[in-house]
Design an enzyme around this catalytic site. Structure first.
Site, PDB file in Angstrom:
ATOM      1  N   HIS A  62     -37.672  -5.997  41.841  1.00  0.00           N
ATOM      2  CA  HIS A  62     -37.062  -5.759  40.712  1.00  0.00           C
ATOM      3  C   HIS A  62     -35.431  -5.921  40.850  1.00  0.00           C
ATOM      4  O   HIS A  62     -34.891  -5.475  41.549  1.00  0.00           O
ATOM      5  CB  HIS A  62     -37.193  -4.292  40.221  1.00  0.00           C
ATOM      6  CG  HIS A  62     -36.566  -4.099  38.993  1.00  0.00           C
ATOM      7  ND1 HIS A  62     -37.611  -3.862  37.741  1.00  0.00           N
ATOM      8  CD2 HIS A  62     -35.525  -3.404  38.607  1.00  0.00           C
ATOM      9  CE1 HIS A  62     -36.602  -3.683  36.638  1.00  0.00           C
ATOM     10  NE2 HIS A  62     -35.585  -3.142  37.255  1.00  0.00           N
ATOM     11  N   CYS A  63     -34.967  -6.961  39.946  1.00  0.00           N
ATOM     12  CA  CYS A  63     -33.652  -7.208  39.733  1.00  0.00           C
ATOM     13  C   CYS A  63     -32.936  -6.530  38.832  1.00  0.00           C
ATOM     14  O   CYS A  63     -33.095  -6.704  37.574  1.00  0.00           O
ATOM     15  CB  CYS A  63     -33.595  -9.016  39.684  1.00  0.00           C
ATOM     16  SG  CYS A  63     -31.812  -9.537  39.644  1.00  0.00           S
TER      17      CYS A  63
END
Length: 435
Positions: free
Chosen positions: A288-289
């Site tokens: 998850h960026c």
């Protein structure tokens, strides 16, 4: 008695009718479902009053009270709009106001620049730790990235271009690079490969439903007692399955040893994972960026890598043009560390400060890009790397910079060929790859 009892629901419905009326431009429904007004702002907030009293009397405020105050502020921060006031995400605002102030203060003196440019990454990491620990989405980093691009481009146009050392072709190349970054980010923000349950049409991934899931959390399904209430995953094997409880859905293979997600209530293919921040499962999830406020998965991994590559190339080009303009007598690398007289002129000092700010951001993005290149070469995702490190099942090379799980590694060329075809067609794993 029957007639009297039947009248009560009617009175209740009449009392609820005003809440169903259309909202004016300054009204909204708050987080408790009650009609509120923008002019109310922070009035009638018991937690805020209690916090102010404790601050005045020099008493500590409980973390739970502070979180409730912030939730109230973020819920009531709205602007008038048609058919009801619109909520403004509070995490969008700090970069818009603080970044220009910090950079201009840092350009006053060399020591101020060192203090400010050192504290900015520390504050960003602290905020990341705070939000990551609470497993909640934030637009702070996306806002910081986009506003940094816009502000650096604005300073370049206002302070560097008028000096006459940047030609139209160079300016056009830099502008095209900025547009390509925005295009790649837009593509990376799209669906990363969400897994949808075909048996539940009500779990479509619209924006409002995703926000609701992140706020309340999916309901723990009955019949799967091993689900983690904190958002963890249930990775039980077939031997742990309760009797009479099917693991597959309609259209799912009945023989593959696939993984059941108790949160999304669906069967996940190999390498899919559940993101506790987004609240959904993603095919071939990498991580998850926070910079795009979305997951990096099968459908957007290529766009994510393209955005990183174009950003690095454009940033290096912009830094080179700026240093060539404000330090004409030295090479780029020398001017980055030694540019005498740059603080004698406020315009040159601001450009030099923005250069160093860009270099710091470039260093972080270059590290992420390097890790991604290594992972792709070994056909391993960042999620699989973290899991292998915890379980001590991966082979570590170069002081842990490379982690090879060996599960999906098919050689350098085949690994990159598989990455280049992600999202184009379903990839059939060999039999030993099925989880």
């Amino acid at each position: 008695m029957t007639k009297k009892g039947s009248m009560k629901p009617g009175k209740k419905n009449k009392a609820e009718e005003p809440e169903l009326e259309p909202l004016c431009c300054c009204e909204y429904l708050d987080r408790n479902g009650k009609k509120n007004h923008v002019a109310a702002c922070l009035c009638d907030c018991q937690d805020l009053d209690e916090g102010c009293d404790r601050w005045i009397t020099c008493k500590s405020v409980q973390p739970e009270t502070y979180e409730r105050i912030m939730d109230t502020i973020s819920d009531r921060l709205r602007i008038p709009w048609l058919r009801g006031a619109r909520k403004v995400n509070i995490s969008l605002l700090p970069p818009l106001f603080l970044l220009p102030v910090f950079l201009r203060v840092a350009s006053w003196h060399f020591f101020l620049g060192v203090v400010v440019l050192t504290s900015l990454p520390v504050l960003a990491l602290w905020y990341y730790y705070l939000t990551h620990r609470r497993k909640e989405q934030t637009l702070f980093f996306l806002s910081l990235g986009l506003f940094s691009l816009g502000y650096m481009y604005y300073v370049f146009l206002q302070e560097v271009v008028p000096r006459g050392r940047v030609g139209p072709t160079q300016l056009a190349l830099l502008t095209c690079g900025l547009l390509l970054i925005l295009l790649a980010l837009w593509r990376a923000k799209k669906d990363p490969g969400y897994l949808r349950n075909p048996a539940n049409d009500d779990r479509s991934l619209s924006g409002s439903q995703t926000e609701y899931l992140n706020r309340t959390g999916p309901e723990k399904p009955k019949g799967f007692p091993g689900a983690d209430p904190a958002g963890g995953l249930n990775n039980r094997g077939p031997k742990d399955e309760p009797k009479g409880c099917p693991r597959t859905l309609a259209g799912s293979p009945a023989t593959g040893k696939e993984d059941w997600c108790a949160k999304c209530r669906l069967v996940r293919p190999a390498r899919a994972w559940h993101c506790r921040i987004c609240g959904v499962c993603v095919r071939r999830m990498d991580h998850h960026c926070v910079w795009i406020n979305s997951c990096v998965g099968e459908s957007n991994h290529q766009a994510f890598m393209l955005a990183l590559l174009v950003f690095l190339l454009t940033s290096v080009y912009g830094v080179t043009l700026t240093l060539d303009t404000i330090c004409t007598d030295r090479s780029v690398f020398t001017a980055l560390f030694y540019c005498p007289g740059v603080y004698a002129n406020y315009s040159s000092a601001l450009c030099f400060t923005c250069v160093w700010y860009s270099v710091i951001i470039m260093g972080g993005m270059a590290y992420i890009f390097l890790i991604q290149l290594i992972n792709i070469s070994y056909n391993v995702t960042e999620r699989e790397v973290q899991q292998a490190l915890r379980q001590k099942t991966g082979r570590r090379l170069l002081c842990g910079l490379i982690v090879d799980t060996g599960q999906y590694n098919r050689g350098f060329l085949r690994n990159w060929h598989q990455f280049s075809t992600l999202g184009t067609h379903p990839f059939h794993h060999p039999a030993e790859d099925i989880v």
